[in-house]
Design a protein around this motif. Structure first.
Motif, short mmCIF file in Angstrom:
data_model
loop_
_atom_site.label_atom_id
_atom_site.label_comp_id
_atom_site.label_asym_id
_atom_site.label_seq_id
_atom_site.Cartn_x
_atom_site.Cartn_y
_atom_site.Cartn_z
N TYR A 167 21.45 4.16 16.50
CA TYR A 167 21.19 3.81 17.89
C TYR A 167 21.99 2.58 18.31
O TYR A 167 22.47 2.49 19.44
N GLY A 168 22.14 1.62 17.41
CA GLY A 168 22.97 0.45 17.70
C GLY A 168 24.42 0.83 17.92
O GLY A 168 25.09 0.31 18.82
N CYS A 169 24.93 1.74 17.10
CA CYS A 169 26.32 2.22 17.28
C CYS A 169 26.49 2.94 18.61
O CYS A 169 27.52 2.77 19.29
N ILE A 170 25.48 3.71 19.00
CA ILE A 170 25.54 4.39 20.31
C ILE A 170 25.56 3.36 21.43
O ILE A 170 26.33 3.48 22.38
N GLY A 171 24.73 2.32 21.31
CA GLY A 171 24.71 1.25 22.31
C GLY A 171 26.03 0.53 22.41
O GLY A 171 26.51 0.22 23.50
N LEU A 216 0.83 -1.21 0.00
CA LEU A 216 0.00 0.00 0.00
C LEU A 216 0.86 1.26 0.00
O LEU A 216 0.53 2.23 -0.68
N ASP A 217 1.96 1.24 0.72
CA ASP A 217 2.84 2.42 0.77
C ASP A 217 3.40 2.75 -0.61
O ASP A 217 3.45 3.92 -1.01
N LYS A 218 3.79 1.74 -1.36
CA LYS A 218 4.30 1.98 -2.72
C LYS A 218 3.19 2.45 -3.65
O LYS A 218 3.39 3.33 -4.48
N ALA A 219 2.01 1.84 -3.51
CA ALA A 219 0.88 2.23 -4.36
C ALA A 219 0.48 3.68 -4.09
O ALA A 219 0.07 4.39 -5.01
N MET A 220 0.62 4.14 -2.84
CA MET A 220 0.29 5.52 -2.50
C MET A 220 1.39 6.49 -2.89
O MET A 220 1.19 7.70 -2.87
N GLY A 221 2.57 5.97 -3.21
CA GLY A 221 3.69 6.82 -3.60
C GLY A 221 4.43 7.42 -2.42
O GLY A 221 5.06 8.46 -2.54
N LEU A 222 4.35 6.74 -1.26
CA LEU A 222 5.05 7.24 -0.07
C LEU A 222 6.54 6.96 -0.17
O LEU A 222 6.95 5.92 -0.70
N ALA A 223 7.34 7.86 0.35
CA ALA A 223 8.79 7.68 0.37
C ALA A 223 9.15 6.57 1.35
O ALA A 223 8.45 6.38 2.36
N PRO A 224 10.23 5.83 1.09
CA PRO A 224 10.63 4.79 2.03
C PRO A 224 11.02 5.39 3.38
O PRO A 224 11.49 6.53 3.45
N THR A 225 10.83 4.61 4.42
CA THR A 225 11.12 5.08 5.77
C THR A 225 12.63 5.19 6.00
O THR A 225 13.41 4.43 5.43
N ARG A 226 13.00 6.13 6.85
CA ARG A 226 14.41 6.29 7.23
C ARG A 226 14.67 5.77 8.63
O ARG A 226 15.71 6.04 9.21
N LEU A 227 13.73 5.02 9.18
CA LEU A 227 13.89 4.50 10.53
C LEU A 227 15.04 3.50 10.64
O LEU A 227 15.64 3.37 11.70
N ALA A 228 15.36 2.81 9.55
CA ALA A 228 16.48 1.86 9.58
C ALA A 228 17.80 2.58 9.82
O ALA A 228 18.69 2.05 10.50
N ILE A 229 17.93 3.77 9.30
CA ILE A 229 19.14 4.57 9.53
C ILE A 229 19.24 4.90 11.02
O ILE A 229 20.32 4.81 11.62
#
Length: 175
Positions: A61-65, A43-56
């Motif tokens: 956060y993992g590097c900080i940990g 649905l996100d692709k069909a709506m034309g939404l940009a991919p999330t940047r939460l993985a970055i």
């Protein structure tokens, strides 16, 4: 017609909704939001939404940990309170690093997971005692709602959305 009017098109099947979203975008109508009772794949692709940047954010956060774990263990086990455990003296961090790997891994996962949840809730503007924003209570059970903005084309848009398979189409004055 004011610019704060939207049309709510209600669907009862996710496949029909997906086709309707594709047809609506192809016809160059602006989809404000889609409300679904469960995640709809693609649905996100069909709506034309940009991919999330939460993985970055998760990586950062993992590097900080990892950094916090390294600094914490170096201070606790080497600098502040060195101990001779099992005949292995704590003279340097590098000598004892194999024993510290599990703690480093766990702190990496801990920081990434917890900070990701906080980031997600802040980004989504979800906080305790926030009232639900779903426009129709049926979207929490078995119906799908597509909210399309109206730009002086109310009648044309209403008939178009009915032709896409909507079981109900309502014009709403959004506040």
């Amino acid at each position: 017609m004011s610019s704060n009017k939207v049309i709510h098109a209600i669907y009862n099947d996710d496949d029909i909704l997906m086709d309707a979203v594709k047809q609506t975008r192809k016809a160059h109508h602006h989809i404000e939001e889609v409300f679904t009772p469960f995640p709809v794949h693609g649905l996100d692709k069909a709506m034309g939404l940009a991919p999330t940047r939460l993985a970055i954010c998760a990586f950062i956060y993992g590097c900080i940990g990892l950094a916090v774990a390294t600094i914490m263990m170096n201070f606790i086990m080497i600098t502040d309170w060195p101990q001779d455990i099992g005949g292995k003296p704590s003279m340097s961090y590098i000598q004892n690093m194999p024993a510290f790997v599990p703690v480093m891994f766990e702190m990496t996962v801990f920081f990434a997971a917890h900070l990701m949840v906080i980031t997600f809730y802040m980004r989504s503007r979800l906080w305790p005692f926030k009232e639900a924003e779903n426009p129709d209570v049926r979207t929490t059970d078995d119906h799908f709602l597509m909210e399309v903005s109206v730009n002086n084309n109310e009648d044309e848009l209403t008939s178009f959305l009915k032709s896409t398979g909507a079981i109900e189409v309502k014009v709403i004055d959004k506040h």
